[in-house]
Design a protein around this motif. Structure first.
Motif, mmCIF file in Angstrom:
data_model
loop_
_atom_site.group_PDB
_atom_site.id
_atom_site.type_symbol
_atom_site.label_atom_id
_atom_site.label_comp_id
_atom_site.label_asym_id
_atom_site.label_seq_id
_atom_site.Cartn_x
_atom_site.Cartn_y
_atom_site.Cartn_z
ATOM 1 N N ARG A 77 0.909 -1.173 0.108
ATOM 2 C CA ARG A 77 -0.096 -0.020 -0.067
ATOM 3 C C ARG A 77 0.975 1.205 -0.168
ATOM 4 N N ASP A 78 0.689 2.061 -0.702
ATOM 5 C CA ASP A 78 1.663 3.190 -1.239
ATOM 6 C C ASP A 78 1.778 4.161 -0.088
ATOM 7 N N GLN A 79 0.434 4.430 0.666
ATOM 8 C CA GLN A 79 0.488 5.252 1.655
ATOM 9 C C GLN A 79 1.188 4.860 2.900
ATOM 10 N N GLU A 80 1.127 3.611 3.273
ATOM 11 C CA GLU A 80 1.885 3.018 4.418
ATOM 12 C C GLU A 80 3.223 2.963 4.076
ATOM 13 N N ALA A 81 3.675 2.515 2.706
ATOM 14 C CA ALA A 81 5.052 2.353 2.429
ATOM 15 C C ALA A 81 5.809 3.700 2.493
ATOM 16 N N SER A 82 5.217 4.636 1.984
ATOM 17 C CA SER A 82 5.985 5.973 1.804
ATOM 18 C C SER A 82 6.054 6.461 3.327
ATOM 19 N N ALA A 83 5.208 6.442 3.930
ATOM 20 C CA ALA A 83 5.253 6.745 5.484
ATOM 21 C C ALA A 83 6.537 6.266 6.019
ATOM 22 N N LYS A 84 6.458 4.663 6.001
ATOM 23 C CA LYS A 84 7.843 4.012 6.649
ATOM 24 C C LYS A 84 9.012 4.416 5.911
ATOM 25 N N ALA A 85 8.895 4.467 4.479
ATOM 26 C CA ALA A 85 10.492 4.692 4.087
ATOM 27 C C ALA A 85 10.757 6.130 4.633
ATOM 28 N N ALA A 86 9.864 7.179 4.706
ATOM 29 C CA ALA A 86 10.343 8.612 4.988
ATOM 30 C C ALA A 86 10.975 8.352 6.608
ATOM 31 N N GLU A 87 10.080 7.638 7.451
ATOM 32 C CA GLU A 87 10.471 7.302 8.786
ATOM 33 C C GLU A 87 11.960 6.582 9.114
ATOM 34 N N LEU A 88 12.200 5.808 8.143
ATOM 35 C CA LEU A 88 13.291 5.002 8.252
ATOM 36 C C LEU A 88 14.459 5.267 7.222
ATOM 37 N N ALA A 89 14.201 6.588 6.705
ATOM 38 C CA ALA A 89 15.369 7.031 5.845
ATOM 39 C C ALA A 89 16.664 6.833 6.290
ATOM 40 N N ASP A 90 17.115 6.722 7.335
ATOM 41 C CA ASP A 90 18.447 6.793 7.830
ATOM 42 C C ASP A 90 18.939 5.115 7.755
ATOM 43 N N LEU A 91 18.191 4.333 7.307
ATOM 44 C CA LEU A 91 18.588 3.050 7.220
ATOM 45 C C LEU A 91 18.935 2.663 5.765
ATOM 46 N N ASP A 92 19.644 1.827 5.498
ATOM 47 C CA ASP A 92 19.965 1.115 4.361
ATOM 48 C C ASP A 92 18.928 -0.058 3.691
ATOM 49 N N LEU A 93 17.951 0.552 3.324
ATOM 50 C CA LEU A 93 16.847 -0.813 3.145
ATOM 51 C C LEU A 93 16.525 -0.664 1.433
#
Length: 266
Positions: A77-93
């Motif tokens: 789900r884009d809304q959920e994924a984008s929020a997590k990606a922004a919050e975890l931008a410091d990780l190499d994922l």
């Protein structure tokens, strides 16, 4: 002169976080053991890559998983994924989008996704290419480097011809018809900003996953005859990963067996 005060101990993790980390570590180890055992049983010298599907679970779980060595994360789900990606931008994922994607979401997904595993129609190919172009334009305006090409996997509908002759019904899991793979592959290969990665599929509900994944392996071999670099075969989930490993899957998408029961939707 006053002596500098030595730094105090690092703050301890909350007790709940420690318990959750231990639970995730045990579950992840069990899944990795299953994958290794399946590879040995299949006579494979290699191990498939594990994509942990974290939909409906909090970003805090993803952060704990990253600390346990998980790098590839799946969301649908884009809304959920984008929020997590922004919050975890410091990780190499690596963020893998694995759900059905509307064309009007393609531009947004291009901002954070490493791969889209659910390409199933020409309109989505065009939308993703435009999305990557828009994202690179945004980055250029901010003095940032361009993103890497967006890896695209063609999702294949593995229903049998008899099932295709009927209505979609409960066995329908989405995807392009096998006869359409070649045309879609050509579009992805020619699209600016995209890279053809290979194929993805879900075993049809009620079908033998071993037979379904064997069919996927054959379709992958045919694709690689024209596009040798399109060697990704994403198949297998918690309930059928052994059959996927035996059929040669390069990537597995596992959610519940790593994260536990899905939390209730709010």
């Amino acid at each position: 002169m006053t002596e500098p005060t030595p730094p105090g101990p690092a703050p301890a993790e909350p007790a709940g976080s420690q318990a959750r980390r231990a639970d995730l570590a045990a579950r992840l180890a069990a899944v990795r053991d299953r994958i290794a055992a399946a590879a040995r049983a299949a006579g494979r010298p290699d191990l498939p890559e594990l994509i942990v599907v974290t939909k409906f679970f909090p970003a805090s779980d993803v952060r704990l998983l990253a600390g346990l060595g998980v790098r590839r994360v799946g969301e649908n789900r884009d809304q959920e994924a984008s929020a997590k990606a922004a919050e975890l931008a410091d990780l190499d994922l690596e963020w893998h989008f694995i759900g059905q994607l509307q064309t009007n979401k393609a531009r947004h997904v291009a901002r954070y996704a490493h791969a889209v595993q659910s390409v199933d129609r020409p309109q989505l190919v065009s939308a993703l290419s435009r999305g990557v172009a828009a994202e690179n334009q945004r980055r250029a305006g901010e003095g940032l480097p361009a993103r890497s090409p967006l890896e695209c996997l063609i999702q294949v509908d593995l229903r049998s011809p008899a099932e295709h002759a009927r209505d979609a019904g409960p066995a329908h899991r989405g995807g392009a018809l096998p006869a359409d793979i070649g045309a879609l592959a050509g579009l992805v290969d020619a699209a600016e900003g995209l890279r053809l990665g290979g194929l993805m599929a879900v075993a049809p509900l009620g079908a033998d996953p071993a037979a379904a994944f064997a069919r996927l392996a054959g379709l992958s071999a045919a694709l690689r005859a024209s596009y040798p670099g399109a060697d990704v075969v994403s198949a297998g989930m918690s309930q059928d990963l052994e059959q996927a490993v035996a059929a040669g899957a390069t990537h597995l998408r596992v959610g519940s067996d790593v994260l536990g029961p899905r939390p209730p939707l709010r």
